[in-house]
Structures are given as C-alpha cells and as structure tokens.
Design an enzyme around this catalytic site. Sequence first.
Site, short mmCIF file in Angstrom:
data_model
loop_
_atom_site.label_atom_id
_atom_site.label_comp_id
_atom_site.label_asym_id
_atom_site.label_seq_id
_atom_site.Cartn_x
_atom_site.Cartn_y
_atom_site.Cartn_z
N LYS A 12 0.91 -1.17 0.02
CA LYS A 12 -0.06 0.05 0.01
C LYS A 12 0.90 1.30 0.08
CE LYS A 12 -4.11 -2.17 2.34
NZ LYS A 12 -5.04 -1.97 3.59
N TYR A 52 -12.84 -3.00 -2.69
CA TYR A 52 -13.07 -2.80 -1.55
C TYR A 52 -14.64 -2.73 -1.60
CZ TYR A 52 -8.36 -2.46 0.37
OH TYR A 52 -7.15 -2.35 0.42
N ASN A 115 -2.30 0.21 6.86
CA ASN A 115 -1.64 -1.00 7.66
C ASN A 115 -0.53 -1.66 6.34
OD1 ASN A 115 -3.72 -1.87 5.93
ND2 ASN A 115 -5.02 -3.07 7.48
N GLU A 129 -9.41 -11.12 -7.60
CA GLU A 129 -8.45 -9.98 -7.41
C GLU A 129 -7.34 -10.13 -8.23
OE1 GLU A 129 -7.78 -10.09 -3.12
OE2 GLU A 129 -9.47 -9.29 -2.57
P1 IDP Z 1 -7.92 -6.86 5.53
O1 IDP Z 1 -7.07 -5.65 4.64
O2 IDP Z 1 -7.29 -7.33 6.71
O3 IDP Z 1 -8.47 -7.91 4.67
P2 IDP Z 1 -10.60 -5.49 5.51
O4 IDP Z 1 -11.67 -5.69 6.42
O5 IDP Z 1 -11.01 -6.37 4.18
O6 IDP Z 1 -9.30 -6.06 6.15
O7 IDP Z 1 -10.38 -4.18 5.10
C1 IDP Z 1 -9.83 -3.62 4.09
C2 IDP Z 1 -8.78 -2.42 4.48
O8 IDP Z 1 -9.70 -1.29 4.87
C3 IDP Z 1 -7.98 -2.64 5.69
O9 IDP Z 1 -6.55 -3.28 5.50
C4 IDP Z 1 -7.63 -1.27 6.31
O10 IDP Z 1 -6.61 -0.60 5.48
C5 IDP Z 1 -9.08 -0.62 5.97
N1 IDP Z 1 -9.84 -0.71 6.97
C6 IDP Z 1 -10.41 -1.59 7.65
N2 IDP Z 1 -10.95 -1.16 8.84
C7 IDP Z 1 -10.91 0.11 8.90
C8 IDP Z 1 -11.38 1.10 9.88
O11 IDP Z 1 -12.08 0.80 10.86
N3 IDP Z 1 -10.89 2.50 9.57
C9 IDP Z 1 -10.11 2.56 8.41
N4 IDP Z 1 -9.62 1.86 7.76
C10 IDP Z 1 -10.15 0.79 7.88
#
Ligand code: IDP
Length: 155
Positions: A12, A52, A115, A129
Amino acid sequence: MADIQRTLVLIKPDAVQRELVGEIVTRFERKGLKTIGMKMAHLDEATLTEHYGHLKDKPFFGDLKKFMMQTPVIALVLEGFDIIEVVRVIVGATNPRAADAGTIRSDLSMNVPSNIIHASDSLESAGHEIKRFFADNELFAYDKLTDKFHFGEGV
Ligand code: IDP
Ligand code: MG
C-alpha cells in the site's frame, strides 16, 4: 497433499512512502513463496470501489480509497502451498495494534487504513483479485532451483 494456490498482494501507499517495499518482498522470498507477477500501478477510484466493495457502507470507505490513491501501489501474485492462508498469517490482523508480533502489520505499522499491505482472504476472492490487477500474460510460470524444497520432496 496441500494445494498449490495463488494470492494477490498489494503493497500500500504508506509502505511505498516509507520505503518498505524491499523489506516486504524479502519476507515473502525468505519464506519460500514464488513471485509469479509483479507490477507498479496507480489505482483509480472505480477499481478501488470494486476491490473494497465489501466495505462500501463503512464510514471510512471514502478515506480508504483516497489513501490507496496517494501513490502507486506494488501488486504481486504469489504462488505456493496453501498460500492464501500462509500469506494472511504473515500479514497479520487488520488492526496492526492487535496483530501478532512478527507479522508484517505488527512489526511495521500502527494504524488503519495505513496497515502496509493487502492480501486476498479466500480462494474465491484471490481469483477475482488476480484478474482485477493482472492480465494472463503478466503472470509467469517458471522453474526455480529452490522449488524442490518448497514444492517437492526436498531431495
Ligand atoms: P483486511 O485488509 O485485513 O482484509 P478488510 O476488513 O478487508 O481487512 O479491510 C480492508 C482495509 O480497509 C484494511 O486493510 C484497512 O486498510 C481498511 N480498514 C479496515 N477497517 C478500517 C477502519 O475501521 N478504519 C479505517 N480503515 C479501515
Ligand atoms: Mg480484506
């Protein structure tokens, strides 16, 4: 016998900015995961809305897409035994502050959405994907000397 699978990884924009691309690729290489596709791409909003889509009703959806468009990302397709689960284990939990020590997200980050890395979460999403980011002729089949250790009997 375990299945050989493929998974999609996105490094990212926070990792690109923080010069962590090499560190992340190295972790996958040292584990013995085979890279069969790699490119840099600037993602557009339509692609991110699709990628997303499961988060479209979340209050952070707009900020997540903005974050993902800050710089180009590095997209990888990795291949190996049970690789979808293996990569999710190496990547760690979505919230880096709750991720297990030793995972990429725990070791290198502190926040969401920044992250560091995306990884497919199931065989079905990996299929969608990989197609979203790579044409068939951008994926490469080749033999590596180390395949016998990672894919074969090791002798
Ligand atoms: P993942 O990346 O671990 O699969 P997902 O639930 O698919 O997690 O969420 C996709 C991405 O959305 C996360 O990696 C993160 O960058 C972002 N994200 C998830 N939850 C939050 C939140 O509560 N606040 C802001 N960004 C979030
Ligand atoms: Mg996800």
